[in-house]
Design a protein around this motif. Structure first.
Motif, PDB file in Angstrom:
ATOM      1  N   HIS A  93      56.049  36.126 -66.303  1.00 56.27           N
ATOM      2  CA  HIS A  93      55.783  37.176 -67.297  1.00 56.27           C
ATOM      3  C   HIS A  93      56.347  36.693 -68.630  1.00 56.27           C
ATOM      4  CE1 HIS A  93      55.765  41.138 -69.255  1.00 56.27           C
ATOM      5  NE2 HIS A  93      54.864  41.458 -68.357  1.00 56.27           N
ATOM      6  N   GLN A  94      55.482  36.061 -69.419  1.00 63.70           N
ATOM      7  CA  GLN A  94      55.933  35.393 -70.639  1.00 63.70           C
ATOM      8  C   GLN A  94      55.791  36.339 -71.830  1.00 63.70           C
ATOM      9  OE1 GLN A  94      53.729  31.704 -70.552  1.00 63.70           O
ATOM     10  NE2 GLN A  94      54.472  31.255 -68.488  1.00 63.70           N
ATOM     11  N   ALA A  95      56.800  37.169 -72.005  1.00 64.29           N
ATOM     12  CA  ALA A  95      56.789  38.218 -73.019  1.00 64.29           C
ATOM     13  C   ALA A  95      56.811  37.625 -74.429  1.00 64.29           C
ATOM     14  CB  ALA A  95      57.983  39.138 -72.812  1.00 64.29           C
ATOM     15  N   THR A 111      54.098  44.631 -74.611  1.00 59.18           N
ATOM     16  CA  THR A 111      52.741  45.112 -74.887  1.00 59.18           C
ATOM     17  C   THR A 111      51.804  44.003 -75.344  1.00 59.18           C
ATOM     18  OG1 THR A 111      53.392  45.681 -77.151  1.00 59.18           O
ATOM     19  CG2 THR A 111      53.572  47.416 -75.482  1.00 59.18           C
ATOM     20  N   ARG A 112      52.334  42.816 -75.574  1.00 57.04           N
ATOM     21  CA  ARG A 112      51.512  41.722 -76.092  1.00 57.04           C
ATOM     22  C   ARG A 112      51.429  40.542 -75.130  1.00 57.04           C
ATOM     23  NH1 ARG A 112      54.269  41.428 -82.135  1.00 57.04           N
ATOM     24  NH2 ARG A 112      53.927  43.608 -82.721  1.00 57.04           N
ATOM     25  N   VAL A 113      51.932  40.713 -73.936  1.00 58.15           N
ATOM     26  CA  VAL A 113      51.974  39.595 -72.996  1.00 58.15           C
ATOM     27  C   VAL A 113      50.563  39.140 -72.639  1.00 58.15           C
ATOM     28  CG1 VAL A 113      52.029  41.066 -70.935  1.00 58.15           C
ATOM     29  CG2 VAL A 113      53.044  38.786 -70.859  1.00 58.15           C
ATOM     30  N   ARG A 114      50.374  37.834 -72.526  1.00 58.46           N
ATOM     31  CA  ARG A 114      49.066  37.273 -72.191  1.00 58.46           C
ATOM     32  C   ARG A 114      49.056  36.616 -70.817  1.00 58.46           C
ATOM     33  NH1 ARG A 114      47.150  34.747 -78.070  1.00 58.46           N
ATOM     34  NH2 ARG A 114      45.947  36.583 -78.683  1.00 58.46           N
ATOM     35  N   SER A 115      50.201  36.668 -70.133  1.00 59.74           N
ATOM     36  CA  SER A 115      50.289  36.026 -68.825  1.00 59.74           C
ATOM     37  C   SER A 115      49.262  36.568 -67.852  1.00 59.74           C
ATOM     38  CB  SER A 115      51.700  36.218 -68.255  1.00 59.74           C
ATOM     39  OG  SER A 115      52.693  35.740 -69.109  1.00 59.74           O
ATOM     40  N   ASN A 116      49.029  37.897 -67.883  1.00 59.31           N
ATOM     41  CA  ASN A 116      48.085  38.484 -66.933  1.00 59.31           C
ATOM     42  C   ASN A 116      46.664  37.986 -67.149  1.00 59.31           C
ATOM     43  OD1 ASN A 116      50.062  39.992 -65.635  1.00 59.31           O
ATOM     44  ND2 ASN A 116      49.854  41.706 -67.048  1.00 59.31           N
ATOM     45  N   ASP A 117      46.387  37.432 -68.329  1.00 61.53           N
ATOM     46  CA  ASP A 117      45.079  36.852 -68.614  1.00 61.53           C
ATOM     47  C   ASP A 117      45.076  35.343 -68.413  1.00 61.53           C
ATOM     48  OD1 ASP A 117      43.961  39.349 -69.391  1.00 61.53           O
ATOM     49  OD2 ASP A 117      44.938  39.156 -71.346  1.00 61.53           O
ATOM     50  N   SER A 118      46.137  34.827 -67.799  1.00 55.86           N
ATOM     51  CA  SER A 118      46.270  33.390 -67.519  1.00 55.86           C
ATOM     52  C   SER A 118      46.227  32.563 -68.801  1.00 55.86           C
ATOM     53  CB  SER A 118      45.173  32.930 -66.540  1.00 55.86           C
ATOM     54  OG  SER A 118      45.302  33.595 -65.311  1.00 55.86           O
ATOM     55  N   GLN A 119      46.828  33.100 -69.841  1.00 54.82           N
ATOM     56  CA  GLN A 119      46.890  32.403 -71.120  1.00 54.82           C
ATOM     57  C   GLN A 119      48.335  32.193 -71.540  1.00 54.82           C
ATOM     58  OE1 GLN A 119      44.809  34.858 -73.918  1.00 54.82           O
ATOM     59  NE2 GLN A 119      42.843  34.690 -72.864  1.00 54.82           N
ATOM     60  N   LEU A 120      48.575  31.069 -72.212  1.00 51.59           N
ATOM     61  CA  LEU A 120      49.859  30.866 -72.841  1.00 51.59           C
ATOM     62  C   LEU A 120      49.994  31.852 -74.013  1.00 51.59           C
ATOM     63  CD1 LEU A 120      50.026  26.967 -72.773  1.00 51.59           C
ATOM     64  CD2 LEU A 120      51.253  28.574 -71.307  1.00 51.59           C
ATOM     65  N   PRO A 121      51.189  32.036 -74.555  1.00 48.57           N
ATOM     66  CA  PRO A 121      51.372  33.045 -75.595  1.00 48.57           C
ATOM     67  C   PRO A 121      50.428  32.915 -76.783  1.00 48.57           C
ATOM     68  CG  PRO A 121      53.511  32.377 -74.765  1.00 48.57           C
ATOM     69  CD  PRO A 121      52.496  31.465 -74.124  1.00 48.57           C
ATOM     70  N   ASP A 122      49.950  31.710 -77.071  1.00 47.87           N
ATOM     71  CA  ASP A 122      49.029  31.552 -78.201  1.00 47.87           C
ATOM     72  C   ASP A 122      47.571  31.781 -77.812  1.00 47.87           C
ATOM     73  OD1 ASP A 122      48.433  29.283 -76.756  1.00 47.87           O
ATOM     74  OD2 ASP A 122      48.925  27.857 -78.342  1.00 47.87           O
ATOM     75  N   GLY A 123      47.338  32.210 -76.561  1.00 52.47           N
ATOM     76  CA  GLY A 123      45.981  32.514 -76.107  1.00 52.47           C
ATOM     77  C   GLY A 123      45.193  31.321 -75.613  1.00 52.47           C
ATOM     78  N   THR A 124      45.836  30.176 -75.464  1.00 54.86           N
ATOM     79  CA  THR A 124      45.129  28.964 -75.055  1.00 54.86           C
ATOM     80  C   THR A 124      45.618  28.489 -73.689  1.00 54.86           C
ATOM     81  OG1 THR A 124      46.714  27.474 -76.104  1.00 54.86           O
ATOM     82  CG2 THR A 124      44.909  28.296 -77.485  1.00 54.86           C
ATOM     83  N   THR A 125      45.091  27.346 -73.267  1.00 57.92           N
ATOM     84  CA  THR A 125      45.496  26.687 -72.033  1.00 57.92           C
ATOM     85  C   THR A 125      45.704  25.214 -72.310  1.00 57.92           C
ATOM     86  OG1 THR A 125      44.816  26.100 -69.776  1.00 57.92           O
ATOM     87  CG2 THR A 125      43.059  26.379 -71.385  1.00 57.92           C
ATOM     88  N   ARG A 126      46.537  24.575 -71.530  1.00 58.83           N
ATOM     89  CA  ARG A 126      46.750  23.126 -71.668  1.00 58.83           C
ATOM     90  C   ARG A 126      45.996  22.342 -70.593  1.00 58.83           C
ATOM     91  NH1 ARG A 126      47.613  24.950 -75.487  1.00 58.83           N
ATOM     92  NH2 ARG A 126      49.567  25.522 -76.522  1.00 58.83           N
ATOM     93  N   TRP A 127      45.121  23.023 -69.850  1.00 59.86           N
ATOM     94  CA  TRP A 127      44.478  22.414 -68.698  1.00 59.86           C
ATOM     95  C   TRP A 127      42.995  22.144 -68.951  1.00 59.86           C
ATOM     96  CZ3 TRP A 127      47.602  21.664 -64.417  1.00 59.86           C
ATOM     97  CH2 TRP A 127      48.813  22.383 -64.401  1.00 59.86           C
ATOM     98  N   HIS A 128      42.496  21.044 -68.370  1.00 61.40           N
ATOM     99  CA  HIS A 128      41.064  20.733 -68.414  1.00 61.40           C
ATOM    100  C   HIS A 128      40.686  20.078 -67.091  1.00 61.40           C
ATOM    101  CE1 HIS A 128      41.115  21.455 -72.775  1.00 61.40           C
ATOM    102  NE2 HIS A 128      42.267  20.813 -72.746  1.00 61.40           N
ATOM    103  N   ASP A 129      39.463  20.386 -66.629  1.00 63.99           N
ATOM    104  CA  ASP A 129      39.020  19.764 -65.375  1.00 63.99           C
ATOM    105  C   ASP A 129      38.374  18.411 -65.659  1.00 63.99           C
ATOM    106  OD1 ASP A 129      36.403  20.241 -66.231  1.00 63.99           O
ATOM    107  OD2 ASP A 129      36.054  21.871 -64.802  1.00 63.99           O
TER     108      ASP A 129
END
Length: 376
Positions: A93-95, A111-129
């Motif tokens: 839970h990355q508040a 109220t602004r946590v993005r963890s539940n959307d599987s996003q880092l706090p800046d709304g992005t991801t560091r992963w690629h397939d």
């Protein structure tokens, strides 16, 4: 700046049978304020099962797992409190650290946590397939991977005497159970307690109740074997779930427990929880049900008896405060968290681990990396 890594990870792409594939993914280097962690252990949690059984919706492809412990391997610019080689537990839970809830000491209510959307706090991801498409770390962790990237405040340094398998559980199941007792219910010595569900979280609650001095501690489950395990964790009594449960609890507690915990996430048991507590008691919902489930509770009786219903989100944890606190209690022999682990596995055994969970055969499976363990 470190380079992009190739890592093996358990990925869910919506398979109708709930199967995961171990794939080769590309992991970007940590950005400003982020760290890369070499994962050493990842717990297999019921929240992951909700996703792969189609009960919760997440972005896909999803890098599964959210209970992680490991070693800091690389840091991004601006990271000051962590260094390569540090042993850490990851908070899923990355508040945001800035909203009124966070600054008021309740990061679990951010109220602004993005963890539940599987996003880092800046709304992005560091992963690629392998095709270059974005992949999304479940609960912003993606623990079932050889390496992960998380914000530095989500990587909590821990005493390196804590085994990685135990440390991974502190990040969710053990931490949630401890927090539900210490933070949400604020259990006092001598209070009576009942715990419905003797899985990983339920066992953690029982261990925390023992530490808090609750008495009696009643474990409830459909499995006699799990009730026996619950007694070893600190339960003073065990009751099989079913008809007559409320009467059995009332008999053992003299009219109902002071506090009751539901650690399964089943609508039926959540609805029955207020019947297990005495007037003025607390009913704590710790287990998480499938999306869209509604409860039917007698509101008039609830008010008449002065009972309190408490929703427990991540055990009300403040990770930077509570993770070391739990680790210290474990090292002091006050929390027997080793007993929560009923099997250890490799990443290639991940589907077998979830199958065993569906059959109710284990308390907790932990995936070990770097060849540390084989499934028992």
């Amino acid at each position: 700046m470190t380079e992009q890594l190739q890592v093996r990870a358990a990925v869910y792409r919506g398979d109708p049978d709930g199967r995961l594939a171990v794939e080769q993914l590309r992991l970007d280097p940590p950005a400003h304020g982020e760290v890369r962690i070499r994962v050493r252990a990842a717990g297999v949690c019921g929240s992951d099962r909700h996703v792969i059984d189609g009960e919760w919706q997440v972005p896909m492809p999803a890098v599964m797992g959210h209970e992680a412990a490991g070693v800091v391997e690389a840091i991004g610019q601006g990271v000051r409190d962590l260094a390569p080689g540090d042993h850490v537990i990851v908070a899923w839970h990355q508040a945001c650290q800035r909203c009124a809830e966070c600054t008021g000491g309740k990061p679990w209510a951010c109220t602004r946590v993005r963890s539940n959307d599987s996003q880092l706090p800046d709304g992005t991801t560091r992963w690629h397939d392998a095709d270059g498409a974005e992949a999304w770390p479940y609960l912003a962790v993606g623990a079932m991977s050889e390496c992960i990237v998380v914000p530095d405040f989500a990587a909590i340094k821990v005493d390196d005497r804590v085994p990685f398998d135990v440390a991974s559980l502190i990040g969710c199941s053990a931490g949630t159970g401890f927090g539900a007792v210490a933070n949400n219910a604020a259990v006092q010595p001598g209070e009576s307690a009942v715990v419905v569900g003797a899985g990983g979280v339920g066992m953690s609650i029982i261990s925390a109740l023992r530490l808090a001095g609750a008495n009696p501690i009643i474990a409830v489950d459909v499995s006699g074997e799990k009730l026996a395990e619950a007694r070893r964790a600190g339960a003073t009594h065990g009751l099989l779930a079913g008809a007559g449960l409320a009467a059995g609890v009332a008999e053992l507690t003299g009219g109902g427990a002071n506090v009751a915990f539901e650690a399964i996430g089943r609508v039926q048991t959540m609805q029955e929880l207020p019947d297990l507590i005495r007037p003025g008691g607390r009913a704590v919902f710790v287990g998480l049900p499938p999306e869209g489930q509604e409860l039917r509770i007698d509101g008039l009786q609830l008010a008449y008896d002065g009972k309190t219903i408490i929703g427990s989100n991540y055990g009300g944890l403040v990770p930077a405060r509570d993770f070391p606190r739990i680790a210290d209690a474990y090292l002091a022999g006050e929390l027997p968290l080793d007993g929560l682990i009923s099997a250890r596995a490799t990443l290639d055994d991940v589907n077998d681990a979830f199958d065993a969970m569906r059959r109710g055969e284990r308390t907790r499976t932990v995936i070990l990396f770097d060849g540390d363990g084989d499934e028992e």
